[in-house]
Design a protein around this motif. Sequence first.
Motif, PDB file in Angstrom:
ATOM      1  N   PHE D  56      39.171  27.892  70.217  1.00 13.39           N
ATOM      2  CA  PHE D  56      40.179  28.464  69.775  1.00 13.39           C
ATOM      3  C   PHE D  56      40.033  29.046  68.252  1.00 13.39           C
ATOM      4  O   PHE D  56      40.991  29.663  67.744  1.00 13.39           O
ATOM      5  CB  PHE D  56      41.524  27.513  69.555  1.00 13.39           C
ATOM      6  N   SER D  57      38.949  29.154  67.613  1.00 10.01           N
ATOM      7  CA  SER D  57      38.761  29.466  66.156  1.00 10.01           C
ATOM      8  C   SER D  57      38.761  30.854  66.066  1.00 10.01           C
ATOM      9  O   SER D  57      38.094  31.415  66.972  1.00 10.01           O
ATOM     10  CB  SER D  57      37.819  28.555  65.461  1.00 10.01           C
ATOM     11  N   VAL D  63      42.803  28.083  63.683  1.00 10.09           N
ATOM     12  CA  VAL D  63      43.225  28.423  65.038  1.00 10.09           C
ATOM     13  C   VAL D  63      43.637  30.102  64.996  1.00 10.09           C
ATOM     14  O   VAL D  63      44.272  30.760  64.159  1.00 10.09           O
ATOM     15  CB  VAL D  63      44.384  27.696  65.657  1.00 10.09           C
ATOM     16  N   HIS D  64      42.891  30.799  65.909  1.00  8.36           N
ATOM     17  CA  HIS D  64      43.194  32.386  66.094  1.00  8.36           C
ATOM     18  C   HIS D  64      44.601  32.496  66.497  1.00  8.36           C
ATOM     19  O   HIS D  64      45.276  31.760  67.278  1.00  8.36           O
ATOM     20  CB  HIS D  64      42.239  32.772  67.356  1.00  8.36           C
ATOM     21  N   ALA D  65      45.110  33.514  65.989  1.00  7.76           N
ATOM     22  CA  ALA D  65      46.481  33.937  65.880  1.00  7.76           C
ATOM     23  C   ALA D  65      46.826  34.370  67.451  1.00  7.76           C
ATOM     24  O   ALA D  65      48.062  34.050  67.501  1.00  7.76           O
ATOM     25  CB  ALA D  65      46.666  35.376  65.233  1.00  7.76           C
ATOM     26  N   GLY D  66      45.785  34.746  68.375  1.00  6.99           N
ATOM     27  CA  GLY D  66      46.020  34.980  69.640  1.00  6.99           C
ATOM     28  C   GLY D  66      46.437  33.803  70.395  1.00  6.99           C
ATOM     29  O   GLY D  66      47.210  33.881  71.399  1.00  6.99           O
ATOM     30  N   ILE D  67      45.664  32.653  70.100  1.00 11.03           N
ATOM     31  CA  ILE D  67      45.945  31.438  70.737  1.00 11.03           C
ATOM     32  C   ILE D  67      47.444  30.928  70.429  1.00 11.03           C
ATOM     33  O   ILE D  67      48.181  30.399  71.386  1.00 11.03           O
ATOM     34  CB  ILE D  67      45.179  30.485  70.242  1.00 11.03           C
ATOM     35  N   MET D  68      47.642  30.989  69.163  1.00 10.03           N
ATOM     36  CA  MET D  68      49.223  30.815  68.581  1.00 10.03           C
ATOM     37  C   MET D  68      50.172  31.721  69.576  1.00 10.03           C
ATOM     38  O   MET D  68      51.250  31.179  70.033  1.00 10.03           O
ATOM     39  CB  MET D  68      49.577  30.805  67.241  1.00 10.03           C
ATOM     40  N   PHE D  99      52.761  34.737  60.755  1.00 10.88           N
ATOM     41  CA  PHE D  99      52.132  33.600  60.462  1.00 10.88           C
ATOM     42  C   PHE D  99      52.310  33.019  58.943  1.00 10.88           C
ATOM     43  O   PHE D  99      52.059  33.915  58.050  1.00 10.88           O
ATOM     44  CB  PHE D  99      50.515  34.261  60.803  1.00 10.88           C
ATOM     45  N   MET D 100      52.586  31.900  58.888  1.00  8.80           N
ATOM     46  CA  MET D 100      53.090  31.124  57.679  1.00  8.80           C
ATOM     47  C   MET D 100      52.007  30.698  56.929  1.00  8.80           C
ATOM     48  O   MET D 100      51.993  30.544  55.826  1.00  8.80           O
ATOM     49  CB  MET D 100      54.091  30.500  57.938  1.00  8.80           C
ATOM     50  N   ARG D 101      51.118  30.088  57.607  1.00  8.22           N
ATOM     51  CA  ARG D 101      50.047  29.214  57.149  1.00  8.22           C
ATOM     52  C   ARG D 101      48.689  29.376  58.263  1.00  8.22           C
ATOM     53  O   ARG D 101      49.071  29.403  59.340  1.00  8.22           O
ATOM     54  CB  ARG D 101      50.459  27.656  56.926  1.00  8.22           C
ATOM     55  N   PRO D 102      47.470  29.248  57.635  1.00  6.34           N
ATOM     56  CA  PRO D 102      46.252  28.918  58.378  1.00  6.34           C
ATOM     57  C   PRO D 102      46.610  27.842  59.422  1.00  6.34           C
ATOM     58  O   PRO D 102      47.070  26.742  58.684  1.00  6.34           O
ATOM     59  CB  PRO D 102      45.164  28.981  57.585  1.00  6.34           C
ATOM     60  N   ALA D 103      46.200  27.646  60.589  1.00  5.46           N
ATOM     61  CA  ALA D 103      46.551  26.604  61.529  1.00  5.46           C
ATOM     62  C   ALA D 103      45.314  25.887  61.595  1.00  5.46           C
ATOM     63  O   ALA D 103      44.359  26.289  61.992  1.00  5.46           O
ATOM     64  CB  ALA D 103      46.924  26.916  62.851  1.00  5.46           C
ATOM     65  N   VAL D 104      45.411  24.567  61.276  1.00  6.47           N
ATOM     66  CA  VAL D 104      44.198  23.686  61.510  1.00  6.47           C
ATOM     67  C   VAL D 104      45.108  22.152  61.913  1.00  6.47           C
ATOM     68  O   VAL D 104      46.319  22.225  61.757  1.00  6.47           O
ATOM     69  CB  VAL D 104      43.466  23.312  60.051  1.00  6.47           C
ATOM     70  N   GLY D 105      44.157  21.467  62.479  1.00  7.47           N
ATOM     71  CA  GLY D 105      44.680  20.312  63.203  1.00  7.47           C
ATOM     72  C   GLY D 105      44.434  19.905  64.333  1.00  7.47           C
ATOM     73  O   GLY D 105      43.410  20.632  65.225  1.00  7.47           O
TER      74      GLY D 105
END
Lengths: 154, 154, 154, 154
Positions: D56-57, D63-68, D99-105
């Motif tokens: 997804f990266s 996480v890529h914006a497109g996945i979100m 997009f408010m924050r880079p998504a990790v987790g």
Amino acid sequence: MNASRRKSTGLSSKDPRLAQVTKSFQKQGVMKLLGGRISRLSHGVVEITAPNRPAFSQQDGFVHAGIMATLADNAAGYATLSTLSPGSRVLAVEFKLNFMRPAVGDVLRGRGRVRRLGRTLSLCEVEVEAKQNGKWISCAWGSETVYCIKEKRD
Amino acid sequence: MNASRRKSTGLSSKDPRLAQVTKSFQKQGVMKLLGGRISRLSHGVVEITAPNRPAFSQQDGFVHAGIMATLADNAAGYATLSTLSPGSRVLAVEFKLNFMRPAVGDVLRGRGRVRRLGRTLSLCEVEVEAKQNGKWISCAWGSETVYCIKEKRD
Amino acid sequence: MNASRRKSTGLSSKDPRLAQVTKSFQKQGVMKLLGGRISRLSHGVVEITAPNRPAFSQQDGFVHAGIMATLADNAAGYATLSTLSPGSRVLAVEFKLNFMRPAVGDVLRGRGRVRRLGRTLSLCEVEVEAKQNGKWISCAWGSETVYCIKEKRD
Amino acid sequence: MNASRRKSTGLSSKDPRLAQVTKSFQKQGVMKLLGGRISRLSHGVVEITAPNRPAFSQQDGFVHAGIMATLADNAAGYATLSTLSPGSRVLAVEFKLNFMRPAVGDVLRGRGRVRRLGRTLSLCEVEVEAKQNGKWISCAWGSETVYCIKEKRD
């Protein structure tokens, strides 16, 4: 409203799809408030022009984003109406504007262009320009979705 | 501008972050044009209220989408400014509004609420309501991205 | 990663601003997942192409909106990066897509085009097309704001 | 599709409006590709959860914006469908994500919530969260307009 006042709303046409745009425009209180008039009127593309004035300003003297939005939204609605059977109506579903530069200048112009006309929805591209030193500068750009209540003849 | 006129722009505060909002608001030509005033002023949430009038109307007598956009955009900008060090400035990057119902009524109110304040950008949720028969009805909802030029002290 | 695998990410260039796009693209897990490759690479315009497949489908067999969004977003980010000094980075601030037609066909293509490059933000126009019977059909259109972390040399 | 596979798409319900969501979800190729399942299913609110993985990266490992966008869009469509008569269909008109924050987790979750259900259009609020160290962090927020093709019984 007398003839000279009516004329001040801008272009008119004998084409019934275009004529309904001018007629509808004349009913808008907000265009009188802003001094807007139709400066381009064709099937799928409409421009609305208003002289800039201090009453449009935000805190730093630039044209307020809401004024640009008003011109853009109006142009999109009428760009859509210009493609529909007379008697149809339009309503804004949503719009989105990006502001590219602070807007200053003598005249403002919002343009709406139909990119996709569906059965119920129209998708328009919108742009707002300001005339500075005789040159039109693009200040805002975006999109609008318009809901079409089509007259049956369509 | 005399004291009574200044007061008419709405709430003021001794908190310097909030006070700068009132001060900036007073410089806006567009708020005088619309008769807007600040009806809520807190850190991260600002409301701007204006009496509805025929001059705000679109062709069917509803409040024009652009008027709602102006109130929403202004509220978002000031919601952001209310969180920044005095001397900071704000500029709209983009906004997006969805229109949920035709707006009619006596009074209009735009609200901006900061959802995320970053180093350079603020993301606000915006809403526009109209007061009909004593009840506030939500008519438009969306978002705005605001660019923050922060005063160094921040 | 061996040479043939690297080549499969699409076009490359000796221009350092364009070369950084290809290099960055190779690091994306999501483009391997989707089978995307760079099919156009120039300063300010990038296209990403992927063969359509059942794994992209929503419930009615059309391409899922999220797949189109992924191609569009990626193209916008790289269209921006292609204009920046090597070593710069890009992050999506926001994007907005309108879906014009259900997407079906053999191949998908997302295109990003920089409309306005500012000091910190880039505004891109995005479009997604699907190839049906040898013809590209526009299925989605919108905009993206990109945050630029510019390498100092710029 | 056998029972265990069917179960893997997430929650199901005997309520026919909710049951149609699960049934439709099972037809989506894209949810199998992403490993998504329905983790909340109620009238007007749907959540879709997927374990995060390197596939997804984007280029920096986030996480890529497109996945979100895919999770958010899917949740909005199904939040809408969950309010409609069985046999109805939904199509994305447009969506907008900030997009408010880079998504990790470890885990990702998209939520759609109907804010306004009209005759033809639904307006949803969407949010994407990532679970980091056992805590859900909001990474993206926005809206989606959904077109409803309602089954006549409604």
